[in-house]
Structure formats: structure tokens, C-alpha cells
Enzyme design. Structure first.
Site, PDB file in Angstrom:
ATOM      1  N   SER A   1      72.370  36.977  14.192  1.00  0.00           N
ATOM      2  CA  SER A   1      72.682  37.824  13.034  1.00  0.00           C
ATOM      3  C   SER A   1      73.090  36.918  11.890  1.00  0.00           C
ATOM      4  CB  SER A   1      73.833  38.779  13.365  1.00  0.00           C
ATOM      5  OG  SER A   1      74.320  39.413  12.194  1.00  0.00           O
TER       6      SER A   1
ATOM      7  N   TYR B   1      81.837  40.438  17.161  1.00  0.00           N
ATOM      8  CA  TYR B   1      80.396  40.360  16.935  1.00  0.00           C
ATOM      9  C   TYR B   1      80.012  39.022  16.309  1.00  0.00           C
ATOM     10  CZ  TYR B   1      75.763  41.857  15.284  1.00  0.00           C
ATOM     11  OH  TYR B   1      74.415  41.964  15.044  1.00  0.00           O
TER      12      TYR B   1
END
Length: 265
Positions: free
Chosen positions: A142, A155
Site C-alpha cells: 500500500s 495497517y
């Protein structure tokens, strides 16, 4: 037919990037294995893959948070079509909550699914690829794996860790014909925010504005499959938000200031 009769295993393939990537690989003649939680959705993906041109397709539904059972899952995937040419670790869950507020059990779950699951499965698949003469590992990280992002302590940590793990493999195993492609999405219109875990572990349950305005999973899948075919080291998916990666590289101080003010996507 860029992947004619190549075996491709994709996790997180019941929707979003994983689903659409499965369809693109199918159109290129690959034999497809799909994994996700939802067995009913996976069966639909399998049928569509066959309709699109996959000579074979199979589903292996599984909860990747059950880390003690992942070695057996990877073994089963390898034996489904007698080997794997491309292993795409795409599955993951996101998170919404500040570092202070987010419960430790939530952080552990995100790390289990987003980091430890890919590590465990890759450690099963990788030596078999080496023994067979090579293969390709693909992983979805990401843009949050390139710099710290508000309300993403778990995350962002998991995605940073994926970079370290898979870049290490790329360096260690290049001479064994192992190639690694890191997929780095920014904003892609998927269901990831719906299933994101809030500070207490409850599902976020809504589509964030940034997610809703992202590029389509179909566009992402096209870019990913081309990048895998070309054996690119990294492919970044998204729009103007990807500029933050360049800002972090060349103007890290500005990136730090911007990260304090941007709206979490």
C-alpha cells in the site's frame, strides 16, 4: 496469452483487486487458484475464470487469520495443479483508529492477516519454486507502506514489513530465478474500507470518500498483470495520491507535514 497454462494462486480473490486480477490472468490462459473467506463468492469467481478462458480453476476458501493452519493451506494450493508459477499474496484487512485508541488485539489481527500470513505461506511455496527452477512472488502492499498514515498504525506497519520481507527475497533468490513484484495501491475503489477494523475490532462498515473516488479494480488488475508479465519490481496503482511517494523520497520533511494534515482515505 501471456500466462498460458501457468498456475496462479491469488489470495483475497472474492472481490476487488484480487477478483479482477483473477479474471485478467484467466483471460491470459492461466490456471487459477483463488482463496478468500467467502466460499460462495469464490465459486462464482471460479466459474467466471473458466468462462474467460482459464483451462482450470479451483477455490480454496480459508480464514487467513488462522495462522497455525496456513502451512497446510499452502501445501494444498501447491498440490492442486502440481505446482505454482505465480503466487499473489493480495489478501488483507485495513484498520481505522489512532494508535492510542486501537486495542492490541486489533493490531495483532491486522499483522496476522496482512503480514504473518503472507510470510508463512511464502516460506512454504518459495523453496518449492526454487527446487522447480524458479517462479514469481507478487504481494499487495500500500502507499501506507511507504510512509506513516493517520489512523493506520497496524495497517501501515504491516505494509512496511511486507516491503522488507519481499525485497529481501528478491535480493537473496534472484540467481535462483525468483522474481518479486510489489503492488503498491493508493486509492482503489474496493470494499476494503467496509471490512476495516475500528479501534475495538468492529467493522468500519462504510465506503470512505477517498476509496469511493479511487481507480477501478479492473484498471488496477490490468496494470498488475502487465507488471507481473514484465517482472517489474514494483507497480504503483492510483492517481494523484501517488505523488506522496515522490514527496517522501525527495522532500521527507514536507511529507511529514502533509501526513499530519491529509484526510485518512
Amino acid at each position: 496469452m501471456m500466462f498460458q497454462n501457468k498456475v496462479v494462486w491469488i489470495t483475497g480473490a472474492s472481490s476487488g483487486i484480487g477478483e479482477q486480477t483473477a479474471y485478467r490472468f484467466a483471460q491470459e490462459g492461466a490456471r487459477i487458484i483463488v482463496t478468500a473467506l467467502e466460499s460462495d463468492l469464490l465459486e462464482k469467481v471460479v466459474e467466471k475464470c473458466k468462462q474467460l478462458g482459464a483451462p482450470d480453476a479451483a477455490s480454496l476458501p480459508f480464514d487467513l487469520s488462522k495462522t497455525d493452519e496456513l502451512e497446510a493451506l499452502a501445501d494444498k494450493a501447491w498440490n492442486t495443479f502440481n505446482g505454482i508459477d505465480v503466487f499473489y499474496n493480495n489478501a488483507g484487512i485495513s484498520q481505522r483508529g489512532t494508535t492510542v485508541e486501537t486495542e492490541m488485539r486489533v493490531i495483532r489481527k491486522v499483522m496476522d492477516v496482512d503480514y504473518f500470513a503472507p510470510v508463512i505461506m511464502t516460506k512454504v511455496i518459495l523453496p518449492r519454486m526454487i527446487e522447480r527452477g524458479g517462479g514469481q512472488l507478487v504481494v499487495t502492499t500500500s502507499i501506507a507502506g511507504l510512509f506513516g498514515f493517520p489512523q493506520r498504525c497496524a495497517y501501515s506497519s504491516a505494509k512496511h514489513a511486507l516491503y522488507g520481507f519481499f525485497e529481501t527475497i528478491a535480493a537473496e533468490e534472484y540467481d535462483h530465478n525468483i522474481r518479486v513484484t510489489i503492488v503498491c495501491p493508493g486509492r482503489v475503489k474496493t470494499n476494503i474500507s467496509l471490512y476495516a477494523l475500528e479501534k475495538d475490532g468492529k467493522q468500519h462498515g462504510k465506503m470512505d470518500a477517498g476509496q469511493a473516488g479511487g481507480v477501478t479494480p479492473q484498471k488496477a488488475a490490468n496494470q498488475i498483470v502487465r507488471a507481473v508479465y514484465k517482472k517489474k519490481r514494483e507497480v504503483r496503482i492510483g492517481s494523484k495520491e501517488l505523488l506522496m511517494a515522490q514527496i517522501k523520497r525527495f522532500l521527507p520533511g514536507l511529507c511529514a507535514r502533509l501526513s499530519r494534515t491529509i484526510e485518512p482515505m
